[in-house]
Design an enzyme around this catalytic site. Sequence first.
Site, PDB file in Angstrom:
ATOM      1  N   ASP A   1       0.749  -1.163  -0.147  1.00  0.00           N
ATOM      2  CA  ASP A   1       0.063   0.032  -0.110  1.00  0.00           C
ATOM      3  C   ASP A   1       0.919   1.280   0.072  1.00  0.00           C
ATOM      4  O   ASP A   1       2.095   1.286   0.315  1.00  0.00           O
ATOM      5  CB  ASP A   1      -0.894  -0.116   1.284  1.00  0.00           C
ATOM      6  CG  ASP A   1      -1.874  -0.839   1.221  1.00  0.00           C
ATOM      7  OD1 ASP A   1      -2.076  -1.747   0.092  1.00  0.00           O
ATOM      8  OD2 ASP A   1      -2.523  -1.381   2.351  1.00  0.00           O
TER       9      ASP A   1
ATOM     10  N   LYS B   1      -3.867   2.783  -2.755  1.00  0.00           N
ATOM     11  CA  LYS B   1      -4.946   2.862  -1.722  1.00  0.00           C
ATOM     12  C   LYS B   1      -4.404   4.208  -0.917  1.00  0.00           C
ATOM     13  O   LYS B   1      -4.742   4.453   0.353  1.00  0.00           O
ATOM     14  CB  LYS B   1      -4.790   1.957  -0.652  1.00  0.00           C
ATOM     15  CG  LYS B   1      -5.250   0.417  -1.278  1.00  0.00           C
ATOM     16  CD  LYS B   1      -6.469   0.264  -0.799  1.00  0.00           C
ATOM     17  CE  LYS B   1      -6.786  -0.195   0.571  1.00  0.00           C
ATOM     18  NZ  LYS B   1      -6.700  -1.199   1.351  1.00  0.00           N
TER      19      LYS B   1
ATOM     20  N   MET C   1      -7.673   7.298  10.740  1.00  0.00           N
ATOM     21  CA  MET C   1      -8.221   7.987   9.650  1.00  0.00           C
ATOM     22  C   MET C   1      -9.418   9.138   9.967  1.00  0.00           C
ATOM     23  O   MET C   1     -10.296   9.239   9.579  1.00  0.00           O
ATOM     24  CB  MET C   1      -9.069   6.837   8.807  1.00  0.00           C
ATOM     25  CG  MET C   1      -8.282   5.813   8.217  1.00  0.00           C
ATOM     26  SD  MET C   1      -9.130   4.487   7.213  1.00  0.00           S
ATOM     27  CE  MET C   1      -9.745   3.562   8.701  1.00  0.00           C
TER      28      MET C   1
HETATM   29  N1  SAH Z   1      -3.337  -0.998   9.463  1.00  0.00           N
HETATM   30  C1  SAH Z   1      -2.904   0.228   9.878  1.00  0.00           C
HETATM   31  C2  SAH Z   1      -3.962   1.316   9.833  1.00  0.00           C
HETATM   32  C3  SAH Z   1      -4.412   1.406   8.374  1.00  0.00           C
HETATM   33  S1  SAH Z   1      -5.510   2.853   8.197  1.00  0.00           S
HETATM   34  C4  SAH Z   1      -2.255   0.246  11.217  1.00  0.00           C
HETATM   35  O1  SAH Z   1      -2.419  -0.948  11.963  1.00  0.00           O
HETATM   36  O2  SAH Z   1      -1.709   1.391  11.598  1.00  0.00           O
HETATM   37  C5  SAH Z   1      -4.872   4.197   8.048  1.00  0.00           C
HETATM   38  C6  SAH Z   1      -4.777   5.100   9.229  1.00  0.00           C
HETATM   39  O3  SAH Z   1      -3.669   4.529  10.103  1.00  0.00           O
HETATM   40  C7  SAH Z   1      -4.008   6.567   8.801  1.00  0.00           C
HETATM   41  O4  SAH Z   1      -5.118   7.419   8.451  1.00  0.00           O
HETATM   42  C8  SAH Z   1      -3.812   6.887  10.293  1.00  0.00           C
HETATM   43  O5  SAH Z   1      -4.856   7.421  10.876  1.00  0.00           O
HETATM   44  C9  SAH Z   1      -3.066   5.808  10.697  1.00  0.00           C
HETATM   45  N2  SAH Z   1      -1.667   5.640  10.681  1.00  0.00           N
HETATM   46  C10 SAH Z   1      -0.772   4.515   9.854  1.00  0.00           C
HETATM   47  N3  SAH Z   1       0.286   4.901   9.626  1.00  0.00           N
HETATM   48  C11 SAH Z   1       0.486   6.232  10.711  1.00  0.00           C
HETATM   49  C12 SAH Z   1       1.630   6.867  11.104  1.00  0.00           C
HETATM   50  N4  SAH Z   1       2.826   6.605  11.070  1.00  0.00           N
HETATM   51  N5  SAH Z   1       1.460   7.884  11.957  1.00  0.00           N
HETATM   52  C13 SAH Z   1       0.289   8.303  12.281  1.00  0.00           C
HETATM   53  N6  SAH Z   1      -1.026   7.474  11.885  1.00  0.00           N
HETATM   54  C14 SAH Z   1      -0.695   6.429  11.053  1.00  0.00           C
END
Ligand code: SAH
Length: 480
Positions: A256, A278, A391
Amino acid sequence: MSSAPHRLSVFPAFHKVSGRPVLVVGGGAEALAKVRLLTETEARIVVVAEDPGEELAAVVTRAGGEIRRRAFQPSDLEGAALAFAAAEDDEAADIAVVEAARAAGVPVNAVDRPEWCDFYVPAIVNRAPVAVAISSAGTGPVLARHIRARVEAMLPVEIGALARLAESFRATVARVLPPGEARLRFWGRFFSGSVADRVFSGRLEEARGEAARLLNGVRGEEAGFVWLVGAGPGAADLLTLRAQRLLQEADVIVYDRLVPEAVVAMGRRDAERISVGKAKGAHSMSQSAINALLVDLGRAGRRVVRLKAGDPLVFGRAGEEMTALTEAGIAHEVVPGITAAVAAAASIRLPLTLRGVASSLVFATGHDRDGETLPGWAGLALSGATVAVYMGRSVAGRVATHLIAAGLAADTPVAAVANASRTDEAVFAGTLDDMARLAGLDDAAGEASVPVLIIVGRAVAHADLSNAQPLTQARAVAAA
Ligand code: SAH
C-alpha cells in the site's frame, strides 16, 4: 586510506581445517583464546609452548589436541593448515613463527600484530555447518563483536539443523528435480515455511516428513501462499523479524501507499513489486481488484507478501482479503505488525492504559464505509477509555462535535501524531475543542495525505507533550 573505499583489503573465505593440524605457538591467554575458537572446528589443534597455562592444557586435551612442551621449531609447521603466533610479549618469538610459516607456505596470524598477518580472525557466529564470519580487517574488533551479537540474535540456533536436514535431501533432490526453476523453488520453500518452522521449533522428524511431502508434491507443489504482513508504522526497524524473513523469501510483494519504501526495499532484489496505492481519495486499485490480484498470484503458485501499514488486522481490510483467499482455497497467514496507535503512544510516552485513569483502549475509525463519522464509541470514551482514532484527520471536527454532544468534556485532552515513528513525525496537543484544526493539516507539499493518529482521553494528560505544537496552530507538517 585506499583510493577505492568500497573495496575490501581482504578476501573473505572459509579455510578447510577438518582433520588438519592448526598450529598455535604460545601458552598464555592469547593462545587460549585462539584455541577456544579452534575447538569450534574440526581442526586438529597443536599447541607449542614451553610452559602452557593449566586451562589451556585442559582445553587442548579435552578437544583431543596435542601439546608440545618445548620451544617452537619450524618443523612444527609440517602439514599445518594455518598457524597462529601468540607468544604474547615475546616479539622475537612471534617473528620467528611468522617467518618460518612464510617459508613453509603456511598462512599465519600474529595475535595483535596486523602488519604481520596473512589473515585476520573474524568474529564468528557458529551454526554449524552454517558459519557467519565478521571482519573489520583488524580495524575495529569491538565493532565486529557488536555486529556478531546482532547476527547471533537474528539467526535461530536451529539454522544449523536446517542446513544438515538440507544436506540429507541434497542427493535426492538432485535426482528427482531438474536443475533450474523447480529445484530453486523447492529449496526456497524448504528454507522457509513449514519445513523451517518445524526445525526451528525442534520438531525435526515432522520437518523431515514435511520436506519429503514438499518434494513429492503431495501438498500441491504449485500452490502459492499469501502472507498478510504488518509493515509497522514507518520506521523500518519497527518491522518484525518474521516480516523481514518473509520479505526475503517472497516472489511478489504487494504493498500500500503508506508502507515505507525502506521496507519494500528489504525484499529480494528479483522479487516483483506491485503497488496497489490506496491513498485516501485516490484509490489506484479497488479493494476487490486487490482481492482478485492476490487470488491470481496465489493460483499462479507465487509466494506473496501482502504488506500493509501498521498491523494488517487493524483497519487494514485484511478481513476481505482473507475471505477471498479462503474462498479460492489459497493458503495464507497473518504476520502482525506494530499498529499506528501504539507507535504514536510510544513517541509521546503515553500510557494507553493507566491504573485509575484509563482501563480500556479503543481502536476506532473516524468514519465508516460511507464516509459517515462514527460516534458509536462515544459511550466508551465517556466511561474512561483511551480512544485511538484512525483515519480521523479530515473528519476530526465532526468526531469532536459528536463526542462533546455525547457528554464528553470539551477540555478532554487530545494528542495527534502525524507520521508516527518516521523522521518527519510531528506531534500536536490540545483538547476536544481544538480537534477540528486537524482537518486543515497538510504535509509540506500541501497535500492532505499525511497519516495522523488521534488519541483522545484522560490518559493523554500523562503523555510527554513537551515537543508538541498546540492543536490550535496545526497547519503544516514539515517534510523529513
Ligand atoms: N493498519 C494500519 C492502519 C491503516 S488505516 C495500522 O495498523 O496502523 C490508515 C490510518 O492509520 C491513517 O489514516 C492514520 O490514522 C493511521 N496511521 C498509519 N500509519 C501512521 C503513522 N505512521 N502515523 C500516524 N498515523 C498512522
